[in-house]
Design a protein around this motif. Structure first.
Motif, PDB file in Angstrom:
ATOM      1  N   LEU A 156      14.667  66.195  12.252  1.00 16.91           N
ATOM      2  CA  LEU A 156      14.296  67.207  11.251  1.00 16.91           C
ATOM      3  C   LEU A 156      13.025  67.905  11.746  1.00 16.91           C
ATOM      4  CD1 LEU A 156      14.550  68.462   8.380  1.00 16.91           C
ATOM      5  CD2 LEU A 156      13.063  66.608   7.572  1.00 16.91           C
ATOM      6  N   ILE A 157      13.094  69.219  11.828  1.00 14.83           N
ATOM      7  CA  ILE A 157      11.906  69.961  12.242  1.00 14.83           C
ATOM      8  C   ILE A 157      11.219  70.496  10.987  1.00 14.83           C
ATOM      9  CG2 ILE A 157      11.093  72.021  13.492  1.00 14.83           C
ATOM     10  CD1 ILE A 157      13.443  71.388  15.432  1.00 14.83           C
ATOM     11  N   LEU A 158       9.948  70.171  10.857  1.00 10.18           N
ATOM     12  CA  LEU A 158       9.196  70.619   9.676  1.00 10.18           C
ATOM     13  C   LEU A 158       8.307  71.785  10.082  1.00 10.18           C
ATOM     14  CD1 LEU A 158       8.325  67.109   8.217  1.00 10.18           C
ATOM     15  CD2 LEU A 158       9.954  68.759   7.284  1.00 10.18           C
ATOM     16  N   ASN A 179      21.977  69.026  23.479  1.00 13.63           N
ATOM     17  CA  ASN A 179      22.967  68.503  22.524  1.00 13.63           C
ATOM     18  C   ASN A 179      22.383  67.494  21.553  1.00 13.63           C
ATOM     19  OD1 ASN A 179      25.267  69.939  23.057  1.00 13.63           O
ATOM     20  ND2 ASN A 179      25.679  68.697  24.897  1.00 13.63           N
ATOM     21  N   ILE A 180      21.137  67.656  21.207  1.00 14.07           N
ATOM     22  CA  ILE A 180      20.510  66.775  20.216  1.00 14.07           C
ATOM     23  C   ILE A 180      20.569  67.486  18.859  1.00 14.07           C
ATOM     24  CG2 ILE A 180      18.369  65.597  19.526  1.00 14.07           C
ATOM     25  CD1 ILE A 180      17.585  65.519  22.494  1.00 14.07           C
ATOM     26  N   LYS A 181      21.128  66.787  17.866  1.00 11.93           N
ATOM     27  CA  LYS A 181      21.317  67.416  16.542  1.00 11.93           C
ATOM     28  C   LYS A 181      19.984  67.572  15.821  1.00 11.93           C
ATOM     29  CE  LYS A 181      25.998  66.124  15.338  1.00 11.93           C
ATOM     30  NZ  LYS A 181      26.283  65.013  16.281  1.00 11.93           N
ATOM     31  N   PHE A 182      19.830  68.697  15.141  1.00 11.24           N
ATOM     32  CA  PHE A 182      18.609  68.884  14.353  1.00 11.24           C
ATOM     33  C   PHE A 182      18.893  69.730  13.122  1.00 11.24           C
ATOM     34  CE2 PHE A 182      18.752  72.441  17.306  1.00 11.24           C
ATOM     35  CZ  PHE A 182      18.461  73.523  16.492  1.00 11.24           C
ATOM     36  N   GLN A 183      18.033  69.538  12.136  1.00 15.74           N
ATOM     37  CA  GLN A 183      17.991  70.414  10.970  1.00 15.74           C
ATOM     38  C   GLN A 183      16.548  70.860  10.832  1.00 15.74           C
ATOM     39  OE1 GLN A 183      19.743  67.447   8.206  1.00 15.74           O
ATOM     40  NE2 GLN A 183      21.195  69.092   7.766  1.00 15.74           N
ATOM     41  N   ASN A 219      18.400  60.261   6.020  1.00 14.65           N
ATOM     42  CA  ASN A 219      19.352  60.511   7.103  1.00 14.65           C
ATOM     43  C   ASN A 219      18.707  61.096   8.356  1.00 14.65           C
ATOM     44  OD1 ASN A 219      21.718  59.601   5.890  1.00 14.65           O
ATOM     45  ND2 ASN A 219      21.724  61.429   4.569  1.00 14.65           N
ATOM     46  N   THR A 220      17.386  61.053   8.408  1.00 13.97           N
ATOM     47  CA  THR A 220      16.683  61.591   9.576  1.00 13.97           C
ATOM     48  C   THR A 220      16.115  60.433  10.388  1.00 13.97           C
ATOM     49  OG1 THR A 220      16.092  63.606   8.393  1.00 13.97           O
ATOM     50  CG2 THR A 220      14.692  63.007  10.251  1.00 13.97           C
ATOM     51  N   ASP A 221      16.349  60.469  11.715  1.00 12.74           N
ATOM     52  CA  ASP A 221      15.754  59.423  12.545  1.00 12.74           C
ATOM     53  C   ASP A 221      14.297  59.734  12.841  1.00 12.74           C
ATOM     54  OD1 ASP A 221      18.011  57.708  12.957  1.00 12.74           O
ATOM     55  OD2 ASP A 221      18.888  59.372  14.100  1.00 12.74           O
ATOM     56  N   LEU A 222      14.026  61.018  13.066  1.00  8.33           N
ATOM     57  CA  LEU A 222      12.651  61.393  13.419  1.00  8.33           C
ATOM     58  C   LEU A 222      12.389  62.829  12.982  1.00  8.33           C
ATOM     59  CD1 LEU A 222      10.746  60.676  16.660  1.00  8.33           C
ATOM     60  CD2 LEU A 222      11.065  63.050  16.015  1.00  8.33           C
ATOM     61  N   ALA A 223      11.204  63.055  12.424  1.00 10.47           N
ATOM     62  CA  ALA A 223      10.823  64.431  12.065  1.00 10.47           C
ATOM     63  C   ALA A 223       9.738  64.907  13.027  1.00 10.47           C
ATOM     64  CB  ALA A 223      10.309  64.482  10.634  1.00 10.47           C
ATOM     65  N   ILE A 224       9.866  66.161  13.442  1.00  9.14           N
ATOM     66  CA  ILE A 224       8.819  66.772  14.268  1.00  9.14           C
ATOM     67  C   ILE A 224       8.008  67.687  13.344  1.00  9.14           C
ATOM     68  CG2 ILE A 224       8.315  68.288  16.229  1.00  9.14           C
ATOM     69  CD1 ILE A 224      11.099  67.601  17.337  1.00  9.14           C
ATOM     70  N   TYR A 275      10.403  57.720  11.486  1.00  6.47           N
ATOM     71  CA  TYR A 275       9.496  58.109  12.573  1.00  6.47           C
ATOM     72  C   TYR A 275       9.091  59.584  12.437  1.00  6.47           C
ATOM     73  CZ  TYR A 275      11.072  53.771  14.680  1.00  6.47           C
ATOM     74  OH  TYR A 275      11.362  52.452  14.897  1.00  6.47           O
ATOM     75  N   ILE A 276       7.839  59.856  12.819  1.00 11.46           N
ATOM     76  CA  ILE A 276       7.346  61.249  12.756  1.00 11.46           C
ATOM     77  C   ILE A 276       6.615  61.562  14.059  1.00 11.46           C
ATOM     78  CG2 ILE A 276       5.881  62.904  11.533  1.00 11.46           C
ATOM     79  CD1 ILE A 276       6.109  61.190   9.056  1.00 11.46           C
ATOM     80  N   PHE A 277       6.917  62.714  14.618  1.00 10.09           N
ATOM     81  CA  PHE A 277       6.176  63.188  15.794  1.00 10.09           C
ATOM     82  C   PHE A 277       5.316  64.362  15.317  1.00 10.09           C
ATOM     83  CE2 PHE A 277       5.481  65.442  19.756  1.00 10.09           C
ATOM     84  CZ  PHE A 277       5.258  64.413  20.653  1.00 10.09           C
TER      85      PHE A 277
END
Ligand code: NAD
Length: 431
Positions: free
Chosen positions: A333-335, A362-366, A394-399, A418-420
């Motif tokens: 998830l991109i914030l 090919n990495i899925k993102f919303q 349902n998000t593995d990691l948010a940027i 996880y958050i980056f």
């Protein structure tokens, strides 16, 4: 002052002049409202008819100006008009050019908007008028590009005598409220001394301080120094972020500590790359000019290289994290999509580069951005997702790409694995 200019000078200092603003974007629209509120009669010209129609209905399309602020401002202006034609130039005393100056596909300056606007305004007699260029241009452009275009269609007019031409760069910083047109000193450089004096008469009504420089070329270079200074220092701190990561040091802690030095240090902050219409673009205008002189700027090239590699750095770090966590089909998830907090402007935004890179991998993102409803990445439309527990679960990691102040970081961190954080947005959240 030459006699021809006295009448114009008087009209400007007494705010009895009519001013046309060409280009009603982030720069032109706030300027039009500010001049109108000062008491000038104003006409805003934009070739984008949709924008003109919106303004006629008091609808704002700029995140810094709410519909209410627009309506309130318009109500205080005695004489304000919006048009997609240049007719108002005929009866204008001053004309201010605020059209875009982007880069083209080959990353060279795209001066077509400036030329187009100048050609159109030069069809009218410019006798006893002031023309001010606020769009960012390369050093020499006002004298070498705009002046000849005007003279071509007004061959009997002499600059500084029959009409006046200045460069006065816009220094607006969208998304922040403290520094505005009034309290930010205004740089001005004319083709002649007379031009500078006439330009100062106009801007002196609006700004607390007008700083005269020796020429239009000096004013153009001042603007490019300011933005190159930012771009190169951001490049430096981005490189420091990469170095710190290798050394297992927290760059944010280092910048906070370094900035306690009361002299000789100014903090710049790392991030996922450079964005917006100015910082990634303007240094390139200077570099391009140097190339025409068979020269180059080493600093500009180096900082561009580092800054434009940051989205790659982010994506390769993310890939490493997933590898270490053994996650094979990660959901990201991109914030934040805008290039800076609290604006809707996505021009040159590094979030778009990150999305494009993820797509290629090919990495899925919303994504979520409360100010950007949808975006197209490589032919695919993405819509901003509502932040709710379902999405976060349902998000593995948010940027964290843009730290809009509307985000509730407490809630977000409590519901995510996880958050980056590329912006140190979580500095106040307990680890
Ligand atoms: N946005 C900023 O923060 C900022 C800050 C300082 C300087 N600048 C500089 O100011 C200039 C304008 O930037 P902006 O962000 O306002 O751009 P913008 O894209 O938001 O607005 C420019 C407007 O000009 C209009 N336009 C284009 N060609 C035209 C023409 N021939 N006649 C009339 N209208 C025309 C466009 O339709 C658009 O509405 C650029 O040179 C930019 O580098 C921008």
């Amino acid at each position: 002052m030459k006699n021809n200019n006295l009448e114009l000078y008087q009209k400007l200092i007494t705010k009895n002049a009519h001013i046309s603003i060409i280009g009603l974007g982030y720069v032109g629209l706030p300027l039009l409202l500010a001049l109108g509120k000062e008491g000038f009669s104003v006409t805003g010209i934009d070739i984008d008819n949709e924008k003109v129609e919106k303004l006629k209905q008091n609808i704002s399309y700029i995140s810094d100006i709410s519909n209410k602020e627009l309506l309130d401002a318009i109500n205080t202006i005695e004489n304000v008009n919006f048009a997609n034609k240049y007719d108002s130039i005929e009866n204008s005393d001053a004309i201010i050019i605020c059209v875009p100056t982007p880069l083209n596909k080959t990353k060279d300056p795209d001066i077509s908007y400036i030329i187009n606007a100048t050609e159109k305004l030069a069809k009218y007699s410019l006798k006893n008028k002031l023309i001010s260029v606020e769009s960012t241009v390369y050093p020499g452009a006002t004298e070498e590009l705009i002046l000849p275009t005007i003279i071509k269609q007004n061959p009997n007019l002499t600059v500084g005598n029959d009409f006046n031409l200045v460069f006065s760069p816009e220094r607006v910083d969208p998304g922040q409220n403290y520094w505005n047109l009034k309290n930010t000193p205004k740089i001005i450089g004319g083709i002649t001394k007379n031009c500078t004096e006439i330009g100062t008469a106009l801007y002196g009504t609006l700004c607390n301080q007008v700083v005269q420089v020796s020429s239009a070329r000096a004013a153009e270079m001042t603007k490019l120094l300011e933005n190159t200074f930012r771009a190169t220092n951001i490049g430096l701190v981005n490189e420091m972020a990469i170095i710190s990561q290798k050394l297992n040091i927290d760059i944010w802690e280092i910048v906070e500590a370094a900035k306690t030095k009361p002299f000789g240090f100014m903090p710049f902050y790392p991030g996922p790359g450079l964005g917006g219409h100015c910082i990634p673009v303007d240094p390139r205008y200077l570099d391009w000019k140097l190339e025409t002189l068979n020269s180059e700027s080493k600093f500009i090239k180096l900082s561009e290289e580092i800054n434009f590699s940051m989205p790659n750095f982010v994506v390769s770090r993310i890939k490493d994290i997933f590898k270490n966590l053994n996650i094979t089909n990660p959901k990201i998830l991109i914030l934040g999509l805008a290039y800076k907090p609290n604006v809707s402007d996505i021009r040159e935004s590094p979030s778009i580069d990150i999305m494009t890179l993820l797509n290629k991998e090919n990495i899925k993102f919303q994504y979520n951005d409360p100010m950007v409803k949808s975006i197209e990445i490589e032919g695919q439309t993405y819509k901003s997702q509502n932040i709710d527990s379902e999405l976060l679960k349902n998000t593995d990691l948010a940027i964290i790409s843009t730290d809009h102040s509307i985000y509730n970081w407490e809630y977000i961190t409590n519901n995510l694995k996880y958050i980056f954080d590329t912006r140190n947005a979580l500095r106040n959240i307990k680890k």
